[in-house]
Write an enzyme that holds these catalytic residues in place. Sequence first.
Site, mmCIF file in Angstrom:
data_model
loop_
_atom_site.group_PDB
_atom_site.id
_atom_site.type_symbol
_atom_site.label_atom_id
_atom_site.label_comp_id
_atom_site.label_asym_id
_atom_site.label_seq_id
_atom_site.Cartn_x
_atom_site.Cartn_y
_atom_site.Cartn_z
ATOM 1 N NE ARG A 157 -2.933 0.322 3.424
ATOM 2 C CZ ARG A 157 -2.274 0.708 4.528
ATOM 3 N NH1 ARG A 157 -1.895 2.023 4.573
ATOM 4 N NH2 ARG A 157 -2.217 -0.138 5.672
ATOM 5 C CE1 TYR A 186 -16.328 11.323 -16.135
ATOM 6 C CE2 TYR A 186 -16.199 11.175 -13.740
ATOM 7 C CZ TYR A 186 -16.394 10.505 -14.890
ATOM 8 O OH TYR A 186 -16.503 9.326 -14.729
ATOM 9 C CG ASP A 239 -9.817 15.983 -15.450
ATOM 10 O OD1 ASP A 239 -9.090 15.152 -15.990
ATOM 11 O OD2 ASP A 239 -10.953 15.424 -14.940
ATOM 12 C CE LYS A 293 -12.334 7.471 -18.201
ATOM 13 N NZ LYS A 293 -12.590 8.581 -17.716
HETATM 14 C C1 LIG Z 1 -13.199 9.101 -16.628
HETATM 15 C C2 LIG Z 1 -12.972 10.627 -16.165
HETATM 16 C C3 LIG Z 1 -12.807 10.875 -14.665
HETATM 17 C C4 LIG Z 1 -12.813 9.927 -13.664
HETATM 18 O O1 LIG Z 1 -12.159 9.009 -13.705
HETATM 19 P P1 LIG Z 1 -12.403 7.390 -13.301
HETATM 20 O O2 LIG Z 1 -10.985 6.564 -13.624
HETATM 21 O O3 LIG Z 1 -13.470 6.885 -13.860
HETATM 22 O O4 LIG Z 1 -12.676 7.580 -11.744
HETATM 23 C C5 LIG Z 1 -12.467 12.232 -14.342
HETATM 24 N N1 LIG Z 1 -12.323 13.081 -15.180
HETATM 25 C C6 LIG Z 1 -12.510 12.729 -16.500
HETATM 26 C C7 LIG Z 1 -12.249 14.145 -17.759
HETATM 27 C C8 LIG Z 1 -12.662 11.580 -16.869
HETATM 28 O O5 LIG Z 1 -12.995 11.361 -18.344
#
Ligand SMILES: *Cc1c(COP(=O)(O)O)cnc(C)c1O
Length: 378
Positions: free
Chosen positions: A51, A103, A175, A200
């Site tokens: 962890r 988001y 982000d 992603k």
């Molecule tokens: C998918 C996404 C998130 C959240 O991420 P997870 O891996 O699903 O928890 C946050 N911001 C954006 C722009 C995203 O596409």
Amino acid sequence: MKSKPKFATKAIKSVENHFEGSEPVSTPIYLSSTYKRKNDGSYTNDFVYSRGDNPNRSIVENSIAQLENAKYAFAFSSGMAAISAVLQSLKAGDHIILPDDIYYAIKKLMEQVFKRWDLTYTLVDMRNIKTVENALKPATSLIWIESPSNPQLKISDIKAISNLAHKNNALCCVDNTWATPVFQNPLELGADIVMHSSTKYFGGHSDVVGGAIVLNNENLAETIKSIQLLNGAVPSPFDCWLIARGIQTLHLRITKQAENAYNLAKYLENHPKIEKVLYPGLESHPQHLLAKEQQKNGYGAMLSVLVKGNLEESFKVSTKLEYFTSATSLGGVESLVEHRKSVEGPDSKTPDNLLRISVGIEHIEDLIADWKQALNNE
Ligand SMILES: *Cc1c(COP(=O)(O)O)cnc(C)c1O
């Protein structure tokens, strides 16, 4: 030891790792939750307990820090866990400015979790810096940017908003999931924190969930690191291995995906059944020039289209596509399409006729032909 081990002991000792010191080219997956302590009390490479850190996570964190030209990166078990870590670094009573089409799960996180901790927020259209300025309060400690935003591909001026945040003793977090560090490095534009959903483009194959926080400030890094360790929302070594594997082809994939996205956007822009295409690479995008300036090498592989018609009609178009799988998420090698409003729910502000498209690496002629048949075959 004099006596021979009994079966139950042999079963344990006979599978111990005897290959330490061998040098595999591809990193093995270190599933071990714990690491041997040496006689002097120290640990090799400081790995104690998984962890806290482990080889696969250390590799991913080091890699992501390098990709963003940053000092520190911390990996989390999801993008949302990474976002939560940033929010948990604030104090009760703090105020946050968020983009109005952020988001959607982040808004839910604020409402359902952090509201109880007395964190308040204001949603603003970040395309206009004056609106952001007007939303500032003495308690504002964080301005959150999503650029390009999800799902409307709005572009926010990272440099100007970071400056505004700093003048007011607030931090700016970006982000950067959609742009990826191939196209945009927010820390170099003045932001303090970068957040990624590694689910992603980093993973890139729709088979792992993960997140990351990237930054340069040492004190803040200490705070995020302790939240990572003590909250324990960490990715498994296998998750980290998949993300590291994905990162090897990130540049190749996103470059091809962005090229396909541009060509598809161009095609759809001229289609009589499409009302509007939202893609920052198009000259018709109202903030094309800002995107060109801050996303130095490209515009990404996400676009949204407004189909001429109502909610049902636009949903139907998405079901007729054959090469675009109808599914949520984005960033994988396969193309996806999503009727966003029906996913976000009734209080969503997303237009009824918006389809969000994540463009993959298939051949562009097949992708265009697919949209052609889906739009003409009503
Ligand atoms: C998918 C996404 C998130 C959240 O991420 P997870 O891996 O699903 O928890 C946050 N911001 C954006 C722009 C995203 O596409």
